[in-house]
Design an enzyme around this catalytic site. Structure first.
Site, short mmCIF file in Angstrom:
data_model
loop_
_atom_site.label_atom_id
_atom_site.label_comp_id
_atom_site.label_asym_id
_atom_site.label_seq_id
_atom_site.Cartn_x
_atom_site.Cartn_y
_atom_site.Cartn_z
CG ASP A 232 -13.72 -9.71 51.74
OD1 ASP A 232 -14.88 -9.35 51.46
OD2 ASP A 232 -13.32 -9.79 52.91
CG ASN B 61 -9.36 -13.43 63.54
OD1 ASN B 61 -10.00 -12.50 63.04
ND2 ASN B 61 -8.86 -14.42 62.81
CG HIS C 83 -10.91 -11.31 59.87
ND1 HIS C 83 -11.24 -12.64 59.70
CD2 HIS C 83 -12.10 -10.65 59.74
CE1 HIS C 83 -12.53 -12.75 59.46
NE2 HIS C 83 -13.08 -11.56 59.49
CD GLU D 80 -8.55 -14.48 58.86
OE1 GLU D 80 -8.58 -14.15 60.07
OE2 GLU D 80 -9.57 -14.73 58.21
C1 F6R Z 1 -16.54 -9.16 54.84
C2 F6R Z 1 -15.27 -8.99 55.52
C3 F6R Z 1 -15.07 -9.46 56.93
C4 F6R Z 1 -16.24 -9.12 57.85
C5 F6R Z 1 -15.99 -9.64 59.27
C6 F6R Z 1 -17.20 -9.42 60.17
O1 F6R Z 1 -16.49 -8.61 53.54
O2 F6R Z 1 -14.38 -8.50 54.94
O3 F6R Z 1 -13.88 -8.91 57.44
O4 F6R Z 1 -16.43 -7.73 57.88
O5 F6R Z 1 -15.71 -11.01 59.24
O6 F6R Z 1 -18.27 -10.19 59.70
P1 F6R Z 1 -19.71 -10.10 60.40
O7 F6R Z 1 -20.21 -8.73 60.14
O8 F6R Z 1 -20.53 -11.15 59.68
O9 F6R Z 1 -19.50 -10.39 61.83
#
Ligand code: F6R
Length: 226
Positions: A48, A117, A119, A124
């Protein structure tokens, strides 16, 4: 990840950003420095990128990847794909991203982190299972968490969809920290529902999960994912 690249030199990897994979990138850079890994035939696709955030912005995922991996190993920049969040034509960018993944024979190993959550990528709660790469709205929670102190954080992002992720031949889910304990419990032990996007991973035929103790603390047992 290291084993994947050793096993298949021209691996196609799906990559996350965020706090969780920082240690993984450090290890990969270390193994490269020791001559264990060669990134020259490897191709990467990031999950992303924020929409409308300049590449050089300190929070952009382009910048994160450049800093943590791409500038530190011998990967060919032409082989590193990150969605272009500055594109004028989102639909074309998203379709092209899917087409590039396909043209490279699909993703061999997709590495994921998980949001509190549930995701994965920026998919989401409520994301349809058949979603592909597309523009999505960020939740207020994500905007606040990721852009503390920034006046006008991005409202949208381009993300691979659930279908894009599930098509990967192998998935490695990395989870750390107590704040993820509930999310991982729902992911592994809860019903498969798109209110918890990560719960779909229960159905992936080749899923490996790496948890630290804090994130695993709510699991009733070490779950066997069939
Ligand atoms: C990042 C992504 C997100 C993260 C998730 C966890 O490219 O796609 O889904 O993997 O938000 O983020 P951290 O590791 O910062 O807790």
């Amino acid at each position: 990840m290291t084993r994947q690249i050793i096993k298949k030199a021209d691996s196609v990897l799906g990559l996350p950003t965020g706090d969780t994979p920082i240690g993984m990138y450090e290890r990969l850079v270390g193994f490269y420095g020791q001559g264990i890994l060669d990134f020259s035939p490897v191709t990467t696709f990031n999950l992303d990128e924020y929409y409308g955030l300049p590449i050089e912005h300190q929070k952009s995922f382009h910048r994160y990847m450049g800093k943590r991996l791409f500038s530190k190993v011998n990967i060919q920049r032409d082989n590193t794909y990150v969605p272009n969040g500055m594109t004028d034509s989102v639909k074309e960018e998203c379709n092209q991203y899917e087409a590039e993944i396909k043209a490279h024979g699909g993703i061999d190993l997709m590495v994921l982190g998980i949001g509190v959550n549930g995701h994965i990528g920026f998919n989401e709660p409520g994301t349809p299972w058949d979603s592909c790469t597309r523009l999505v709205k960020l939740t207020e929670e994500t905007r606040k968490r990721e852009f503390v102190g920034l006046k006008d954080p991005p409202k949208k992002a381009i993300t691979m969809g659930i279908k894009t992720i599930m098509r990967a031949r192998k998935i490695l889910l990395l989870v750390s920290g107590e704040e993820k304990a509930e999310a991982i419990k729902k992911t592994l032990e809860g019903p498969i529902t798109n209110q918890v996007p990560s719960s779909i991973l229960q159905l992936h035929p080749n899923l490996q999960i790496v948890l630290d103790e804090a994130s695993a603390k709510s699991l009733s047992e070490l779950s066997e994912v069939s």
